[in-house]
Design an enzyme around this catalytic site. Structure first.
Site, PDB file in Angstrom:
ATOM      1  N   GLY A 137     -43.055  -5.031 -22.319  1.00  0.00           N
ATOM      2  CA  GLY A 137     -42.138  -3.982 -21.872  1.00  0.00           C
ATOM      3  C   GLY A 137     -42.717  -3.148 -20.744  1.00  0.00           C
ATOM      4  N   PRO A 141     -34.703   1.225 -17.462  1.00  0.00           N
ATOM      5  CG  PRO A 141     -33.211   1.985 -19.093  1.00  0.00           C
ATOM      6  CD  PRO A 141     -34.659   1.726 -18.846  1.00  0.00           C
ATOM      7  CB  SER A 145     -39.011  -2.459  -7.283  1.00  0.00           C
ATOM      8  OG  SER A 145     -38.087  -3.516  -7.276  1.00  0.00           O
ATOM      9  CB  ALA A 250     -46.713 -13.550 -15.433  1.00  0.00           C
ATOM     10  CD  GLN A 287     -28.627 -40.015  12.038  1.00  0.00           C
ATOM     11  OE1 GLN A 287     -28.418 -38.964  12.627  1.00  0.00           O
ATOM     12  NE2 GLN A 287     -28.831 -41.154  12.667  1.00  0.00           N
ATOM     13  CD  GLU A 371     -43.507 -12.019 -14.372  1.00  0.00           C
ATOM     14  OE1 GLU A 371     -44.562 -11.556 -13.937  1.00  0.00           O
ATOM     15  OE2 GLU A 371     -43.323 -12.363 -15.547  1.00  0.00           O
TER      16      GLU A 371
HETATM   17  C1  LIG Z   1     -33.737 -12.387 -16.830  1.00  0.00           C
HETATM   18  C2  LIG Z   1     -34.745 -11.329 -16.594  1.00  0.00           C
HETATM   19  C3  LIG Z   1     -35.873 -11.234 -17.410  1.00  0.00           C
HETATM   20  C4  LIG Z   1     -36.809 -10.212 -17.224  1.00  0.00           C
HETATM   21  N1  LIG Z   1     -37.894 -10.105 -18.066  1.00  0.00           N
HETATM   22  C5  LIG Z   1     -38.706  -8.996 -18.000  1.00  0.00           C
HETATM   23  C6  LIG Z   1     -39.736  -8.773 -18.977  1.00  0.00           C
HETATM   24  O1  LIG Z   1     -39.959  -9.618 -19.872  1.00  0.00           O
HETATM   25  N2  LIG Z   1     -40.443  -7.619 -18.928  1.00  0.00           N
HETATM   26  C7  LIG Z   1     -40.242  -6.666 -17.954  1.00  0.00           C
HETATM   27  O2  LIG Z   1     -40.910  -5.646 -17.977  1.00  0.00           O
HETATM   28  N3  LIG Z   1     -39.271  -6.851 -17.007  1.00  0.00           N
HETATM   29  C8  LIG Z   1     -38.504  -8.000 -17.003  1.00  0.00           C
HETATM   30  N4  LIG Z   1     -37.502  -8.178 -16.064  1.00  0.00           N
HETATM   31  C9  LIG Z   1     -37.252  -7.116 -15.085  1.00  0.00           C
HETATM   32  C10 LIG Z   1     -37.611  -7.480 -13.662  1.00  0.00           C
HETATM   33  O3  LIG Z   1     -38.989  -7.550 -13.491  1.00  0.00           O
HETATM   34  C11 LIG Z   1     -36.910  -6.459 -12.745  1.00  0.00           C
HETATM   35  O4  LIG Z   1     -35.524  -6.763 -12.769  1.00  0.00           O
HETATM   36  C12 LIG Z   1     -37.444  -6.498 -11.334  1.00  0.00           C
HETATM   37  O5  LIG Z   1     -38.756  -5.993 -11.279  1.00  0.00           O
HETATM   38  C13 LIG Z   1     -36.563  -5.701 -10.355  1.00  0.00           C
HETATM   39  O6  LIG Z   1     -36.276  -4.440 -10.852  1.00  0.00           O
HETATM   40  P1  LIG Z   1     -34.766  -3.921 -10.861  1.00  0.00           P
HETATM   41  O7  LIG Z   1     -33.909  -4.963 -11.479  1.00  0.00           O
HETATM   42  O8  LIG Z   1     -34.753  -2.565 -11.459  1.00  0.00           O
HETATM   43  O9  LIG Z   1     -34.365  -3.860  -9.332  1.00  0.00           O
HETATM   44  P2  LIG Z   1     -34.642  -2.629  -8.317  1.00  0.00           P
HETATM   45  O10 LIG Z   1     -36.088  -2.246  -8.372  1.00  0.00           O
HETATM   46  O11 LIG Z   1     -33.633  -1.576  -8.553  1.00  0.00           O
HETATM   47  O12 LIG Z   1     -34.366  -3.333  -6.920  1.00  0.00           O
HETATM   48  C14 LIG Z   1     -33.061  -3.479  -6.384  1.00  0.00           C
HETATM   49  C15 LIG Z   1     -33.205  -4.039  -4.961  1.00  0.00           C
HETATM   50  O13 LIG Z   1     -33.914  -3.090  -4.143  1.00  0.00           O
HETATM   51  C16 LIG Z   1     -35.018  -3.723  -3.536  1.00  0.00           C
HETATM   52  N5  LIG Z   1     -36.116  -2.764  -3.386  1.00  0.00           N
HETATM   53  C17 LIG Z   1     -36.690  -1.998  -4.360  1.00  0.00           C
HETATM   54  N6  LIG Z   1     -37.679  -1.266  -3.850  1.00  0.00           N
HETATM   55  C18 LIG Z   1     -37.773  -1.570  -2.527  1.00  0.00           C
HETATM   56  C19 LIG Z   1     -38.611  -1.177  -1.451  1.00  0.00           C
HETATM   57  N7  LIG Z   1     -39.629  -0.289  -1.636  1.00  0.00           N
HETATM   58  N8  LIG Z   1     -38.394  -1.693  -0.224  1.00  0.00           N
HETATM   59  C20 LIG Z   1     -37.411  -2.598  -0.023  1.00  0.00           C
HETATM   60  N9  LIG Z   1     -36.581  -3.039  -1.000  1.00  0.00           N
HETATM   61  C21 LIG Z   1     -36.754  -2.528  -2.234  1.00  0.00           C
HETATM   62  C22 LIG Z   1     -35.392  -4.879  -4.446  1.00  0.00           C
HETATM   63  O14 LIG Z   1     -36.088  -5.905  -3.744  1.00  0.00           O
HETATM   64  C23 LIG Z   1     -34.021  -5.336  -4.926  1.00  0.00           C
HETATM   65  O15 LIG Z   1     -33.465  -6.218  -3.981  1.00  0.00           O
HETATM   66  C24 LIG Z   1     -36.613  -9.263 -16.188  1.00  0.00           C
HETATM   67  C25 LIG Z   1     -35.490  -9.375 -15.345  1.00  0.00           C
HETATM   68  C26 LIG Z   1     -34.578 -10.384 -15.541  1.00  0.00           C
HETATM   69  C27 LIG Z   1     -33.393 -10.467 -14.628  1.00  0.00           C
END
Ligand SMILES: Cc1cc2nc3c(=O)[nH]c(=O)nc-3n(C[C@H](O)[C@H](O)[C@H](O)COP(=O)(O)OP(=O)(O)OC[C@H]3O[C@@H](n4cnc5c(N)ncnc54)[C@H](O)[C@@H]3O)c2cc1C
Length: 392
Positions: A137, A141, A145, A250, A287, A371
């Protein structure tokens, strides 16, 4: 689903770079995927269900803690063997590989590296055998990133810690026995805690309606005044570097795993191109289709070389986080592009569950995001080469 006729491409004779043990480990994983994963996986993905019955097989091929020492129940293998196992599992399905990656690199790795001897002995053998499954974890929410902004926190109550907060998008959460949870202490420092199912106030609701990684279970981790025993704190590393160290391991596995998905899409499209007749000849004779196949095998070969070299560096303790980022980003994008091209090569059949391509394609949409997103890995490379931090 069609029978699994997979033949692995090896255009640059990369097998010559592998030891006999590497090939043995890889071939065992390949056979297991053909026998126990391919025949059932489409059905489970369609039903959005994780196939619990494959847990023992994953343990048997060494997918849970491939590089964890044997004294803790791991397979005691090297990094290239770990990569090859991930490649073969993801050849079958990225969701199954995700389950194995989380168990190995995000649950066993931190207990092994940051835990004490009692924690290693208590948890690692059960995780290696698959008797217990774990989740990791980090994401919240409001903090994906940017995990350093997390708000999940714990307070020292004297004889225990009191944990509050929520994690989302957590692989394996709905069925995990334990979760390695990253939370801030009262000084705002990030630490890892092992939370066990059954602790009061800990719940793991499942996330539904995914169009990706449908054969992997994803959910939340909710902590409502959970009393965590003090002995469940991972004592040997704290700060954001601790979870990032797990992510390095990972992401390394993903760089290899994505090659598996790409190889499966390429192999399927190649076979189809020789069998499918249009305008009186196999479509592989046109082709335009040859261009697609030629570019696919070129990109797969480049990705294989990148992964192999990264494996050598990592085995020698020399791989940097930025090098791992580059390989994860490159290889997942490569696989996603190949999946999309391969899907087109199968025409209408490309969208059918008769073939694995569309499932790989949809899975890879998660792999390119989790990741560390595609953008974030690019910024890590940018920071590494310029020395200028775009995150600040
Ligand atoms: C199926 C699935 C399984 C997962 N499993 C795990 C798990 O086991 N454990 C865990 O902890 N997490 C897990 N995750 C979470 C995953 O690591 C996050 O979804 C990921 O890190 C992105 O975070 P977010 O979805 O909040 O997107 P956000 O961080 O909100 O990003 C949204 C967009 O903004 C962009 N962005 C963000 N910051 C910047 C920046 N500084 N500059 C430019 N662009 C930016 C991103 O590239 C993205 O395109 C999982 C996700 C999925 C979909």
């Amino acid at each position: 689903m069609k029978p699994d006729l997979f033949q692995a491409p090896d255009y640059y004779n990369l097998d010559e770079l592998l030891t006999d043990e590497h090939k043995l480990v890889r071939d065992a994983a390949r056979e297991w995927v053909k026998r126990d994963v391919s025949p059932i996986i489409e059905d489970y993905a369609q039903r959005a269900e994780f196939p619990n019955q494959i847990i023992k097989g994953l343990a048997d091929i060494g997918a849970f803690g491939p590089y964890i020492p044997e004294e803790y129940g791991g397979a005691g293998l090297d990094q290239i063997s770990y990569g090859l196992i991930m490649q073969e599992i993801e050849r079958g399905d990225s969701g199954v590989r995700s389950t194995a990656s989380v168990q190995s690199s995000l649950v066993m790795y931190p207990i092994w590296k940051y835990g004490n001897e009692a924690q290693r002995k208590k948890y690692l053998p059960k995780l290696a055998s698959g008797e217990w499954m774990g989740s990791f974890g980090l994401t919240e929410p409001d903090h994906g990133s940017n995990p350093g902004g997390m708000t999940t926190n714990y307070k020292d109550m004297g004889d225990h810690y009191l944990l509050n907060g929520a994690k989302m998008w957590i692989s394996n959460s709905p069925f995990c026995q334990i979760a390695v949870v990253w939370a801030k202490n009262e000084e705002g420092r990030i630490h890892g805690l092992i939370v066990e199912r059954g602790m009061e106030g800990f719940s793991t609701p499942e996330t539904h309606n995914k169009w990706s990684l449908r054969a992997s279970a994803t959910g939340e981790l909710i902590f409502d005044n959970v009393k965590v025993p003090k002995e469940n704190l991972l004592p040997n590393k704290s700060g954001l570097g601790a979870p990032l160290g797990c992510l390095d391991s990972a992401r390394f596995g993903i760089a290899w795993g994505a090659i598996g998905a790409a190889m499966d899409c390429y192999d399927t499209a190649l076979r189809y191109s020789k069998e499918r007749i249009q305008f009186g000849k196999p479509i592989g004779q046109f082709q335009l289709q040859q261009k697609k196949l030629a570019e696919m095998i070129t990109e797969i070969t480049k990705a294989q070389l990148l992964a192999w070299r990264l494996g050598v560096l990592r085995e020698n303790g020399k791989a940097t986080s930025a090098q791992i980022s580059m390989a994860k980003r490159n290889n997942v994008e490569m696989a996603l592009k190949i999946a999309r091209e391969a899907r087109q090569m199968l025409g209408g059949m490309g969208i059918s569950g008769e073939y694995s391509i569309m499932r790989h394609m949809m899975n890879l949409e998660s792999v390119v995001t989790y990741e560390g997103t595609h953008d974030i890995h690019l910024l890590i490379t940018g920071l590494d080469v310029t020395g200028l931090n775009a995150f600040k």
